[in-house]
Design an enzyme around this catalytic site. Structure first.
Site, PDB file in Angstrom:
ATOM      1  N   TYR A 193      -1.940  -0.678  10.509  1.00 46.76           N
ATOM      2  CA  TYR A 193      -1.955  -0.949   9.071  1.00 46.76           C
ATOM      3  C   TYR A 193      -0.706  -0.387   8.398  1.00 46.76           C
ATOM      4  CZ  TYR A 193      -3.627  -1.145   4.235  1.00 46.76           C
ATOM      5  OH  TYR A 193      -3.758  -1.408   2.891  1.00 46.76           O
ATOM      6  N   SER A 201       0.855  -1.186   0.000  1.00 47.02           N
ATOM      7  CA  SER A 201       0.000   0.000   0.000  1.00 47.02           C
ATOM      8  C   SER A 201       0.886   1.230   0.000  1.00 47.02           C
ATOM      9  CB  SER A 201      -0.887   0.005   1.255  1.00 47.02           C
ATOM     10  OG  SER A 201      -1.526   1.258   1.440  1.00 47.02           O
TER      11      SER A 201
END
Length: 244
Positions: A149, A136
């Site tokens: 995350y 990501s």
């Protein structure tokens, strides 16, 4: 463009939904023979996949057993690790409990490590073998309230680089894609947008676009690309904060 994936065997983790399901569709369209590994049994018929293996990527016994099942089916040419969770969103780091932290790290970082570890003997036997991690842009920039995350995707990015070095003698390339917001059920849930992103004032990537990036990195056409992070963030990282 022919990616040279026809007839090649690819394992996709997290292939039952989201980016993983999009990868399955694109790879199948390219003629690859796809096996889905997912803990959701509803993924058993995912988008043209030849086989489904139920496993939790965070559990080594599951992963070991799953790769034995894959090996019994024949050669393995590439692995795509899409399985991931977002964990607490909008929660300041000092309010995140350790159980939530551990759960995110287990799926997003330990999972790809375990899959790569147990896939290595299979991939080492194949020319042009490749591993692709779906990371990501959160591996490179931080969003508020997403410390677990962001940390997990940063770990995944460095894992890809480390594995690209460790597995180079086996002829296995390891790369990752780092997209910004992708239209998936997970991101819709995280951002409380159940009906999608229409009308929002920020760009959103379709999962099929990310899947095409993955397919390229898994293909023989990217033979010279190793240890790289393909960032798909509409140019955000290239922008200076200089007030001009």
């Amino acid at each position: 463009m022919d990616l040279g994936l026809a007839g090649r065997s690819v394992l996709v983790t997290g292939g039952a939904s989201g980016i993983g399901a999009a990868c399955v569709r694109v790879l199948c369209d390219e003629g690859a023979r796809v096996t889905v590994l997912d803990r959701d049994p509803r993924g058993a018929g995912a988008a043209g996949a030849e086989a489904f293996v139920r496993a939790d990527v965070a559990v080594e016994a599951d992963v070991r057993s799953a790769l034995r099942t894959v090996a019994a089916r024949g050669p393995l040419d590439a692995v795509v690790c899409c399985a991931g969770i977002s964990g607490p969103v909008g929660t300041p780091a000092h309010q995140v409990d350790v159980e939530a932290w551990d759960a995110v790290m287990a799926v997003n970082a330990r999972g790809p490590f375990l899959v790569a570890k147990h896939a290595q003997p299979l991939l080492a036997a194949r020319p042009g073998a490749a591993i692709v991690f779906v990371a990501s842009d959160s591996a490179l920039v931080a969003a508020p309230g997403m410390a677990p995350y962001c940390a997990s995707k940063g770990a995944l990015l460095m894992l890809a680089r480390a594995l690209s070095v460790d597995l180079a003698p086996d002829g296995i390339r390891v790369n990752c894609v780092c997209p910004s917001i992708v239209d998936t059920p997970m991101s819709r849930g995280d951002l409380a947008l159940p009906d999608g992103f229409a009308g929002q004032d920020f760009p959103v990537i379709d999962a099929s676009e990310v899947a095409r990036h993955v397919a390229y990195l898994a293909s023989p056409l990217s033979a010279a690309v190793n240890g790289a992070a393909l960032v798909a963030d509409h140019g955000f990282l290239a922008r200076s904060g200089f007030p001009a």
